[in-house]
Motif scaffolding. Structure first.
Motif, short mmCIF file in Angstrom:
data_model
loop_
_atom_site.label_atom_id
_atom_site.label_comp_id
_atom_site.label_asym_id
_atom_site.label_seq_id
_atom_site.Cartn_x
_atom_site.Cartn_y
_atom_site.Cartn_z
N UNK A 1 0.71 -1.47 -0.18
CA UNK A 1 0.09 -0.48 -0.31
C UNK A 1 1.02 1.32 0.12
N UNK A 2 0.66 2.23 -1.37
CA UNK A 2 1.76 3.32 -0.90
C UNK A 2 0.65 4.25 -0.06
N UNK A 3 1.00 4.51 0.81
CA UNK A 3 0.10 5.28 1.69
C UNK A 3 0.75 6.95 1.61
N UNK A 4 1.69 7.15 0.87
CA UNK A 4 2.79 8.35 0.65
C UNK A 4 1.74 9.31 -0.03
N UNK A 5 1.35 8.35 -1.01
CA UNK A 5 0.34 8.04 -2.27
C UNK A 5 -0.63 8.73 -1.86
N UNK A 6 -1.38 7.79 -0.95
CA UNK A 6 -2.01 8.02 -0.56
C UNK A 6 -3.01 9.80 -0.02
N UNK A 7 -1.84 9.80 0.63
CA UNK A 7 -2.28 10.89 1.62
C UNK A 7 -1.88 12.19 0.84
N UNK A 8 -0.44 11.97 -0.29
CA UNK A 8 -1.03 12.77 -1.46
C UNK A 8 -2.46 13.60 -1.95
N UNK A 9 -3.15 12.00 -1.93
CA UNK A 9 -4.42 12.47 -2.78
C UNK A 9 -5.21 12.66 -2.07
N UNK A 10 -5.22 12.70 -1.16
CA UNK A 10 -6.02 12.59 0.11
C UNK A 10 -6.44 14.05 0.09
N UNK A 11 -4.99 14.91 0.73
CA UNK A 11 -4.61 16.47 1.00
C UNK A 11 -4.92 17.29 -0.81
N UNK A 12 -4.88 17.16 -1.82
CA UNK A 12 -5.52 17.24 -3.46
C UNK A 12 -6.69 17.10 -3.54
N UNK A 13 -6.90 16.12 -2.83
CA UNK A 13 -9.24 15.72 -3.88
C UNK A 13 -9.60 16.57 -2.59
N UNK A 14 -9.02 16.62 -1.20
CA UNK A 14 -9.86 17.97 -0.65
C UNK A 14 -9.69 19.60 -0.49
#
Length: 285
Positions: free
Chosen positions: A247-260
């Motif tokens: 699981x790419x946690x860093x990319x998930x976190x970055x995606x969450x920041x961009x999406x919100x």
């Protein structure tokens, strides 16, 4: 008016600070994770001190994610564009349909009006799985599967009931005498609706549109089942970060920041309308 003592003010400040920490700390931690590698995120114990990296954001923007098994192609920016198109178009269509309907429910009492209004509201609370199977079959037969138009149509189950009920309450709080006076002056119903009713209800309409946009943006199930990768929003596109190598946690976190970020920026921009619309629309004379 009774003034608070120093102890009460201190206690109030502490309670507010604890509430802010409780609600904002997860967001703060997600932001920190977006600047870390997987190794930094998974280390025990976790640390607030690390060497930040922009690799997670670079991977999302370029669409190239480096994993242990090779380079994985991502469609995150396309997913972000899809979310914008689906949410904006869904809310725009709902406003066109729901605002006149809300006015009709607020001003005219007809047979089964409350039953119809409640039925429309029930669509918002119905489990998505209740309608997904028949919708999937129908969409495949009429050619709406994996299309923007089909998803926007389905998103009306999310946005239209919410706008209808919030705006209806706001119209009910506006005195009909204002509209009657304008009509007596010789103006038509349509002109009264657009020149008087809608401007007076603008805060409520803005609040309803904002909430509907957020609900549509966060939808997951409809797009997961009814669309393929090129039409799916960010909520579904995030599944691409769960790879065979981990699981790419860093990319998930970055995606969450961009999406919100879009919804957060929109909420801050429309904060005045949101507070005014929800507060006045909730008060019944």
């Amino acid at each position: 008016m009774q003034h608070m003592s120093t102890g009460e003010r201190v206690l109030r400040g502490i309670l507010i600070a604890l509430a802010l920490i409780f609600f904002l700390f997860p967001i703060f931690w997600i932001v920190l994770m977006s600047f870390q590698t997987n190794a930094q995120i998974l280390r025990i114990p976790p640390s607030l001190f690390f060497s930040p990296t922009l690799e997670n954001y670079t991977s999302l923007i370029t669409g190239q994610l480096k994993t242990a098994s090779g380079v994985l192609t991502l469609n995150f920016m396309q997913n972000l564009f899809n979310s914008f198109i689906l949410s904006t178009a869904s809310v725009a269509l709902s406003l066109v349909l729901a605002v006149p309907a809300a006015y009709a429910f607020a001003r005219y009492k007809f047979r089964f009006s409350e039953d119809i209004a409640f039925t429309l509201l029930s669509f918002k609370f119905a489990p998505p799985l209740l309608v997904l199977l028949p919708l999937t079959i129908y969409f495949q037969k009429i050619g709406l599967a994996n299309t923007y138009f089909g998803l926007i149509w389905v998103y009306q189950l999310i946005t239209l009931p919410l706008i209808l009920w919030i705006v209806r309450g706001y119209f009910e709080d506006i005195s009909p005498d204002i509209e009657h006076a304008y009509r007596i002056a010789g103006h038509s119903w349509a002109k009264t609706f657009f020149k008087i009713s809608i401007p007076l209800a603008r805060p409520g309409i803005a609040a309803a549109a904002l909430l509907s946009f957020i609900f549509a943006w966060n939808n997951f199930v409809f797009a997961l089942v009814l669309a393929s990768a090129d039409k799916q929003p960010v909520t579904v596109g995030a599944l691409a970060f769960v790879t065979a190598s981990g699981i790419q946690y860093g990319q998930i976190a970055a995606a969450a920041v961009i999406s919100i970020t879009p919804t957060l920026a929109l909420a801050l921009f429309a904060q005045r309308y949101l507070v005014e619309g929800l507060s006045l629309g909730a008060v019944k004379g």
